[in-house]
Design a protein around this motif. Structure first.
Motif: not given
Length: 161
Positions: A1-7, A39-41, A46-47
């Motif tokens: 899973m790709a995370v972005d800057q907010l993640d 986002r957290v959910d 996605d693990g």
């Protein structure tokens, strides 16, 4: 899973301030609470986020000796030995590996004698051929994920820019 800057910013807060409320995280980040929760959910689903538990110190619990035990198994018994390791409370974690052994276990013990007892217990498990033990002297880099999270976030920012 790709995370972005907010993640990445969310993950940083979760790591640095694990006891803060979602409402406070949202305030700090300047996002709606619903956005934060979504986002957290997603990251939990996605693990990426795998739990919310306290970090415990084996040393403070009376087990200051830390060792890494390489375990060689007979062919075809890797899974069985791995299952048996779960029954040894002093094993904090174990991984199947490549290289000199089939499994690598992180072991916490009260003292050298206790460590020897644990190793002897491991050697008696069906399917274990031999073990090789390395005792940790001093922690040089504590378990950490923040530098990795920040590097991923930086890469995500560069990919967009």
């Amino acid at each position: 899973m790709a995370v972005d800057q907010l993640d990445t910013r969310i993950l940083r807060l979760l790591l640095e301030q694990p006891r803060t409320s979602m409402r406070e995280y949202a305030r700090i980040l300047g996002v709606a609470r619903g956005t934060l929760q979504a986002r957290v959910d997603r990251m939990e689903r996605d693990g990426v986020i795998t739990g919310v538990q306290p970090s415990l110190s084996p040393a403070a619990l009376g087990h200051p000796v830390l060792a890494f035990v390489h375990i060689e198994t007979t062919q075809g018994h890797l899974g069985d030995v791995g299952d048996e390791l779960a029954g040894v409370p002093e094993i904090i974690e174990a991984y199947s590996t490549t290289g000199g052994g089939d499994l690598l276990a992180r072991v916490a013990a009260r003292d050298a004698e206790h460590l020897e007892d644990v190793i002897q217990q491991l050697n008696r498990l069906p399917g274990v051929v031999r073990t090789r033990t390395e005792v940790a002297l001093r922690e040089r880099v504590p378990h950490r994920l923040l530098p990795l999270v920040e590097a991923i976030g930086k890469a995500a920012g560069h990919a967009r820019g």
